[in-house]
Design an enzyme around this catalytic site. Structure first.
Site, mmCIF file in Angstrom:
data_model
loop_
_atom_site.group_PDB
_atom_site.id
_atom_site.type_symbol
_atom_site.label_atom_id
_atom_site.label_comp_id
_atom_site.label_asym_id
_atom_site.label_seq_id
_atom_site.Cartn_x
_atom_site.Cartn_y
_atom_site.Cartn_z
ATOM 1 N N GLU A 1 -1.063 -8.515 5.284
ATOM 2 C CA GLU A 1 -0.595 -8.764 6.964
ATOM 3 C C GLU A 1 -2.083 -8.485 7.379
ATOM 4 O O GLU A 1 -2.186 -8.677 8.664
ATOM 5 C CB GLU A 1 0.329 -7.736 7.324
ATOM 6 C CG GLU A 1 -0.032 -6.357 7.402
ATOM 7 C CD GLU A 1 -0.388 -5.399 5.951
ATOM 8 O OE1 GLU A 1 -0.281 -5.953 4.835
ATOM 9 O OE2 GLU A 1 -0.619 -4.141 6.221
ATOM 10 N N CYS B 1 0.832 -1.313 0.025
ATOM 11 C CA CYS B 1 0.106 -0.153 0.109
ATOM 12 C C CYS B 1 0.762 1.281 -0.062
ATOM 13 O O CYS B 1 1.403 1.639 -1.190
ATOM 14 C CB CYS B 1 -1.127 -0.087 1.158
ATOM 15 S SG CYS B 1 -2.349 1.010 0.995
ATOM 16 N N HIS C 1 -3.539 -5.466 1.396
ATOM 17 C CA HIS C 1 -2.570 -5.788 2.751
ATOM 18 C C HIS C 1 -2.898 -7.092 3.121
ATOM 19 O O HIS C 1 -3.670 -7.631 3.769
ATOM 20 C CB HIS C 1 -3.389 -4.871 3.980
ATOM 21 C CG HIS C 1 -3.171 -3.369 3.798
ATOM 22 N ND1 HIS C 1 -2.145 -2.811 4.173
ATOM 23 C CD2 HIS C 1 -3.754 -2.461 3.154
ATOM 24 C CE1 HIS C 1 -2.256 -1.698 3.953
ATOM 25 N NE2 HIS C 1 -3.203 -1.428 3.362
HETATM 26 N N1 LIG Z 1 -3.289 1.876 3.660
HETATM 27 C C1 LIG Z 1 -2.514 2.770 3.262
HETATM 28 O O1 LIG Z 1 -1.171 2.289 3.185
HETATM 29 C C2 LIG Z 1 -2.836 3.716 2.856
HETATM 30 C C3 LIG Z 1 -2.020 4.616 1.478
HETATM 31 C C4 LIG Z 1 -2.084 5.929 1.169
HETATM 32 N N2 LIG Z 1 -1.983 6.805 2.323
HETATM 33 C C5 LIG Z 1 -3.228 5.963 0.481
HETATM 34 O O2 LIG Z 1 -4.386 6.104 1.002
HETATM 35 O O3 LIG Z 1 -3.607 5.640 -0.639
#
Ligand SMILES: NC(=O)CC[C@H](N)C(=O)O
Length: 222
Positions: free
Chosen positions: A196, A86, A194
């Site tokens: 994790e 992400c 994600h």
């Molecule tokens: N969960 C995250 O890593 C968010 C990634 C980034 N801040 C976005 O909103 O795109």
């Protein structure tokens, strides 16, 4: 296996990533972004999700200028394993370790939900635990997940089998439904979902744990 998990001001998935690595059997060392050296004996670098530097400029753009980023780049260029999840994926595109860019979601909305992904290649240390074409369930949580790459770049990714995951239902407008890509040497992975956050039964699913276990298995063999 020693995993170095990088933390920036605004990271919020560093602990979850560390736990996922540990549950797969890795030793984890947390690394603050101002540390310019990675710990001796690092086998893999994990760049976690979050809102590094408040997502100012572009998501990941300031983090990519941190002292640790130069070491991560040198580590990857020597063939080291790096996973960016992400915001970590955004950092990897901003450092140039992965091609393309993560733009604002086409809906202009933050999307936070579990969804289905297709494993687009099983030919990597990260995805070897699945079969190509398998559907897995992993959550996303982002507002800048719209993976964008030009036609030449897309053809290169396809030709080299470097698309790691695609969305079954595209949540953000990403080119060719791309959810994750690999570097040319297949050792750097960036992905918006994600793993994790869906790595044990208490998370409501454990598909993500396969990625961490595959990695451990691949490293034990190398
Ligand atoms: N969960 C995250 O890593 C968010 C990634 C980034 N801040 C976005 O909103 O795109």
């Amino acid at each position: 296996m020693k995993a170095a998990v990088i933390t920036f001001p605004g990271s919020n998935c560093d602990r979850d990533l560390a736990v996922a690595f540990e549950r797969a059997g890795a030793e984890v060392v947390k690394v603050w972004h101002k540390d310019s050296d990675l710990p001796t004996g690092t086998d893999i670098v994990g760049i976690p999700g979050g809102f590094s530097f408040g997502d100012y400029l572009r998501c990941g753009a300031i983090a990519a200028q941190s002292p640790v980023a130069a070491s991560v780049k040198a580590f990857a260029e020597k063939g080291g394993y790096v996973i960016g999840i992400c915001n970590g994926f955004q950092v990897l595109t901003e450092t140039g370790l992965l091609p393309g860019a993560l733009l604002r979601n086409a809906t202009l909305k933050y999307v936070c939900k579990a969804l289905d992904l297709k494993v687009a290649t099983a030919d990597s240390a990260y995805t070897a635990g699945w079969t190509k074409g398998q559907t897995i369930r992993i959550p996303i949580a982002h507002h800048d997940g719209n993976y964008t790459i030009d036609e030449d770049g897309l053809n290169r990714l396809k030709g080299d089998d470097r698309i790691a995951f695609t969305y079954v239902e595209n949540p953000n407008g990403a080119t060719a439904d791309i959810a994750g890509v690999l570097s040319a040497n297949r050792r750097v992975l960036g992905m918006m979902p994600h793993p994790e956050r869906m790595a044990e039964a208490a998370h409501g699913g454990s598909d993500g744990s396969v990625l961490f276990r595959s990695l451990m298995d691949a490293m034990a063999l190398s």
